[in-house]
Design a protein around this motif. Sequence first.
Motif, PDB file in Angstrom:
ATOM      1  N   GLU A  45     -12.040  13.908   8.833  1.00 17.70           N
ATOM      2  CA  GLU A  45     -11.629  13.128   7.650  1.00 17.70           C
ATOM      3  C   GLU A  45     -10.118  12.926   7.609  1.00 17.70           C
ATOM      4  O   GLU A  45      -9.640  11.838   7.264  1.00 17.70           O
ATOM      5  N   ASP A  46      -9.388  13.948   7.983  1.00 13.90           N
ATOM      6  CA  ASP A  46      -7.925  13.813   7.973  1.00 13.90           C
ATOM      7  C   ASP A  46      -7.463  12.839   9.065  1.00 13.90           C
ATOM      8  O   ASP A  46      -6.503  12.087   8.868  1.00 13.90           O
ATOM      9  N   MET A  47      -8.155  12.869  10.203  1.00 14.54           N
ATOM     10  CA  MET A  47      -7.759  11.927  11.250  1.00 14.54           C
ATOM     11  C   MET A  47      -8.081  10.494  10.824  1.00 14.54           C
ATOM     12  O   MET A  47      -7.288   9.584  11.027  1.00 14.54           O
ATOM     13  N   ALA A  49      -8.210   9.392   7.783  1.00 11.95           N
ATOM     14  CA  ALA A  49      -7.233   9.023   6.747  1.00 11.95           C
ATOM     15  C   ALA A  49      -5.886   8.657   7.390  1.00 11.95           C
ATOM     16  O   ALA A  49      -5.210   7.713   6.967  1.00 11.95           O
ATOM     17  N   THR A  50      -5.522   9.399   8.438  1.00 17.34           N
ATOM     18  CA  THR A  50      -4.265   9.109   9.147  1.00 17.34           C
ATOM     19  C   THR A  50      -4.301   7.691   9.721  1.00 17.34           C
ATOM     20  O   THR A  50      -3.339   6.928   9.585  1.00 17.34           O
ATOM     21  N   VAL A  51      -5.447   7.344  10.328  1.00 16.63           N
ATOM     22  CA  VAL A  51      -5.584   6.003  10.911  1.00 16.63           C
ATOM     23  C   VAL A  51      -5.502   4.943   9.813  1.00 16.63           C
ATOM     24  O   VAL A  51      -4.850   3.906   9.983  1.00 16.63           O
ATOM     25  N   LEU A  53      -3.907   5.210   6.967  1.00 14.83           N
ATOM     26  CA  LEU A  53      -2.504   5.129   6.529  1.00 14.83           C
ATOM     27  C   LEU A  53      -1.704   4.253   7.480  1.00 14.83           C
ATOM     28  O   LEU A  53      -0.878   3.447   7.049  1.00 14.83           O
ATOM     29  N   LEU A  54      -1.963   4.418   8.785  1.00 11.35           N
ATOM     30  CA  LEU A  54      -1.248   3.593   9.772  1.00 11.35           C
ATOM     31  C   LEU A  54      -1.579   2.126   9.572  1.00 11.35           C
ATOM     32  O   LEU A  54      -0.715   1.255   9.655  1.00 11.35           O
TER      33      LEU A  54
ATOM     34  N   ILE B 130       4.226   5.503   1.765  1.00 15.41           N
ATOM     35  CA  ILE B 130       3.302   5.749   2.879  1.00 15.41           C
ATOM     36  C   ILE B 130       3.961   5.326   4.184  1.00 15.41           C
ATOM     37  O   ILE B 130       3.926   6.049   5.190  1.00 15.41           O
ATOM     38  N   VAL B 134       4.611   7.796   7.338  1.00 17.14           N
ATOM     39  CA  VAL B 134       3.991   7.479   8.618  1.00 17.14           C
ATOM     40  C   VAL B 134       5.057   7.336   9.705  1.00 17.14           C
ATOM     41  O   VAL B 134       4.903   7.837  10.819  1.00 17.14           O
ATOM     42  N   ASP B 153      -3.262   1.394  16.009  1.00 21.22           N
ATOM     43  CA  ASP B 153      -3.552   1.549  14.587  1.00 21.22           C
ATOM     44  C   ASP B 153      -2.639   0.753  13.673  1.00 21.22           C
ATOM     45  O   ASP B 153      -3.026   0.422  12.555  1.00 21.22           O
ATOM     46  N   ARG B 185      -1.844  13.553  12.452  1.00 18.95           N
ATOM     47  CA  ARG B 185      -2.626  14.201  11.381  1.00 18.95           C
ATOM     48  C   ARG B 185      -2.026  15.575  11.062  1.00 18.95           C
ATOM     49  O   ARG B 185      -1.812  15.902   9.896  1.00 18.95           O
ATOM     50  N   LEU B 188       1.235  15.196   9.174  1.00 14.13           N
ATOM     51  CA  LEU B 188       1.046  14.828   7.772  1.00 14.13           C
ATOM     52  C   LEU B 188       0.484  16.000   6.974  1.00 14.13           C
ATOM     53  O   LEU B 188       0.849  16.209   5.810  1.00 14.13           O
ATOM     54  N   LEU B 196      -3.542  13.224   2.489  1.00 17.85           N
ATOM     55  CA  LEU B 196      -4.771  13.455   3.255  1.00 17.85           C
ATOM     56  C   LEU B 196      -5.884  14.026   2.383  1.00 17.85           C
ATOM     57  O   LEU B 196      -5.604  14.796   1.455  1.00 17.85           O
ATOM     58  N   PRO B 197      -7.145  13.706   2.682  1.00 19.43           N
ATOM     59  CA  PRO B 197      -8.255  14.157   1.832  1.00 19.43           C
ATOM     60  C   PRO B 197      -8.453  15.664   1.820  1.00 19.43           C
ATOM     61  O   PRO B 197      -8.891  16.206   0.810  1.00 19.43           O
TER      62      PRO B 197
END
Lengths: 209, 202
Positions: A45-47, A49-51, A53-54, B130, B134, B153, B185, B188, B196-197
């Motif tokens: 899930e964090d990965m 979410a990272t994608v 965000l990008l 954000i 990033v 991405d 990840r 962050l 992050l969730p």
Amino acid sequence: MGRLRSHHVSDEELSLLIDGQLDAEKRRRVEAHLRTCAQCRRAYEDMRATVLLLRQAPRAVPPRAFTLTEADVMRPSRRRSRPLWLRWATGLVALALVLVVALDVFIATAPHEFGPEIVSQAPQATNVLSASPSPAVRGMAPRVAVAPPTPQKEVSVQEKRALAPVVPQEASPPSSPPPTPRYDLFKWLEVGLAGMLGVLILLHLVWRS
Amino acid sequence: MPSPNMRDESELIRAAKQGDVAAFNELVLRYQQQAYNVAYRLLGDADWAADATQDAFLKAYQRLHQLRGSTFRPWLLRIVTNTCYDLLRHRARRPAQSLEATDDDQDPDHLPRWQSDVETPEEAAMRHEIGHAVQEGLLHLPPEYRAVVVLSDVEGLSYEEISRSLGIPVGTVKSRLSRGRARLRDYLRAHHPELLPSSYRH
């Protein structure tokens, strides 16, 4: 523990899952694992979410247009069009000059092999010299004449090295001047090549500007 | 937004190869936003990104004859990324110089202007926050991971296009992308957990 760890999902599998690039069977296995393993689920899930965000990251606006002008495209292409023959010629002349100077120095500092020849040609050399004494030769002669034969042996190694290329001390007796037609030939070759190199370097500069 | 008189890309490339600068400039205008954004994300400095983009377009014009068969975008992005790598190497060799440049600059953060769609000021502020988080994370990645993550991405290129843009096999794209994403990840998680969730559950 070891068995459990082997079932954890790798970052590469998570990454491929996010992109929908896992084949059906692998995908089923990974998804089944994610349902039961909280640690891997969080990693996934964090990965993801990272994608996201990008993907949402704002785009930088160019500060100006990057269009090219005729001048932009002319300047570098002129520089590049410096002809190949010029580069080759410069390289060859520079190499020739280095070789000639090296040979000159080698002969001047290896008196045992060339000594007798030089001495035998000495009278001829004096004639040439008296006709046209060059500054280089004139500079050499007094040093040799002044240097007395005995203290020469006590000269330190560094001093010898410093003198060696200029003065072929042991080659010629202090009384007779060392220059020979061979040296004359070298001199003219060196002057000629240096002159050519100068002209070629000038040409390079002309092409660059 | 394609206009009726918009010329076909291959036609523009053909004309540009014959020295038509205006045709090449049409290509510049089409791709400069993407080229600049990639440069900015790789370098993290608006001025450097502008220099790199300009340099890359000039190189592209000079090397147009090398463009055969492959499409323009990955070919151009390859020049952009290589130009950025060169700059990064140069900067790594002379850290003092780049520090000096930073001090002298009028804009200490070297931030670019951001594209703003129709959004409220709050949304814009959030997006910029954000964006900066990033960017910080991206700059902590090794450049070769950074390039793959940015192209995939941020720019949305396919594995195949990234492979052509960077001149690396698709397998390498996949592994660098997964490592880059995982490192980002983790960055962050450590520095901006609120984004992050996993932080919601604590």
